[in-house]
Design an enzyme around this catalytic site. Structure first.
Site, PDB file in Angstrom:
ATOM      1  N   HIS A  92      45.724  47.190  59.973  1.00  0.00           N
ATOM      2  CA  HIS A  92      46.875  48.094  59.977  1.00  0.00           C
ATOM      3  C   HIS A  92      46.491  49.412  60.619  1.00  0.00           C
ATOM      4  CE1 HIS A  92      50.560  50.050  58.891  1.00  0.00           C
ATOM      5  NE2 HIS A  92      49.894  51.015  58.274  1.00  0.00           N
ATOM      6  N   SER A  93      47.314  49.897  61.542  1.00  0.00           N
ATOM      7  CA  SER A  93      47.126  51.183  62.208  1.00  0.00           C
ATOM      8  C   SER A  93      45.772  51.180  62.939  1.00  0.00           C
ATOM      9  CB  SER A  93      47.254  52.317  61.185  1.00  0.00           C
ATOM     10  OG  SER A  93      47.466  53.562  61.821  1.00  0.00           O
TER      11      SER A  93
END
Length: 265
Positions: free
Chosen positions: A99-100
């Site tokens: 994520h990210s």
């Protein structure tokens, strides 16, 4: 302690954490954290995924049980840790999720593992909360911001990093880690390379103004297989509210991956 001494400190704990060991599961999902994040971000994930998937969270230096190490982001070291773990587990089909910042890290690790002729390539790459690194979005220089401005930026993201801001002792730990992670992101230069031979799944929150739909769709250029894009209600940290839906979709994509289908025949 001198900078040189800090750099030469040896790892104090494993790079991989199993929130709920499932050694008999036929597939493994390695999860990479967001900037400033830690393995605990994936503590609840085993409950959102079927028992056929074992969740393994990546722990970067400088946080939780590796807090005595200098914070850094090293895709080659993490690829080596995943490679060794895959070999120990009997070479089960495995997927990478991030994520990210973790999405970019998972992508670079997937490239390294795919280039390793002695190990099967990942069955699936799943990226969340990040546009394709070649999509052209300019990353702001954040790692050297004065503390008040960096804290304001973190607060704007919401999610668990923002919640840590109200605890001064956590903030003191978080900021050096966050600066190191953001510095890696800022220094990263996308280089086109051989396309992955596994499907790619891309996820984001519909209200995440840092992830435009075309930038999410651009991940398709990194694979010779299918690419899937899904967006959920919420912002950058949509995962907290949408974990059940994300877990179902991720498990479905992994089950449909060609390598996994072949393994269960």
């Amino acid at each position: 302690m001198s900078d040189r001494a800090a750099t030469e400190r040896r790892p104090s704990g494993p790079a991989l954490v199993r929130p709920l060991p499932r050694p008999e599961a036929p597939s493994v999902l390695y999860c990479f954290p967001h900037a400033g994040g830690a393995a605990s971000a994936y503590r609840e994930w085993p409950g959102a995924l079927p028992e056929r998937v074992e969740v393994v969270a990546v722990q970067l230096p400088g946080r939780e049980h590796r807090i005595d190490e200098s914070p850094c982001v090293d895709p080659a070291a993490l690829a080596a840790a995943v490679r060794a773990d895959v070999a120990r587990s009997g070479v089960r089909p495995y997927a990478l999720f991030g994520h990210s910042m973790g999405a970019l890290l998972a992508f670079e690790v997937a490239r390294l593992l795919s280039a390793d002729g002695g190990l099967p390539a990942p069955a699936l790459l799943a990226v969340s909360g990040l546009e394709h690194p070649g999509a052209g979005r300019i990353r702001p220089a954040l790692s050297r911001l004065p503390e008040p401005e960096l804290v304001a930026w973190v607060a704007g993201l919401g999610g668990s990093p923002a919640q840590a801001l109200v605890h001064p002792e956590l903030l003191e730990i978080l900021l050096p880690v966050l600066r190191a992670d953001l510095g890696w992101l800022e220094d990263h230069a996308y280089r086109p390379g051989p396309r992955l031979t596994c499907p790619v799944s891309a996820f984001a929150g519909r209200r995440d103004d840092r992830v435009a739909l075309p930038g999410l769709q651009a991940w398709a250029r990194e694979t010779t297989e299918a690419a899937t894009v899904r967006r959920y209600p919420g912002g950058h940290f949509y995962l907290a509210e949408q974990l059940a839906a994300l877990g179902r979709d991720l498990a479905s994509d992994l089950a449909d991956a060609p390598t996994v289908r072949e393994a269960v025949r």
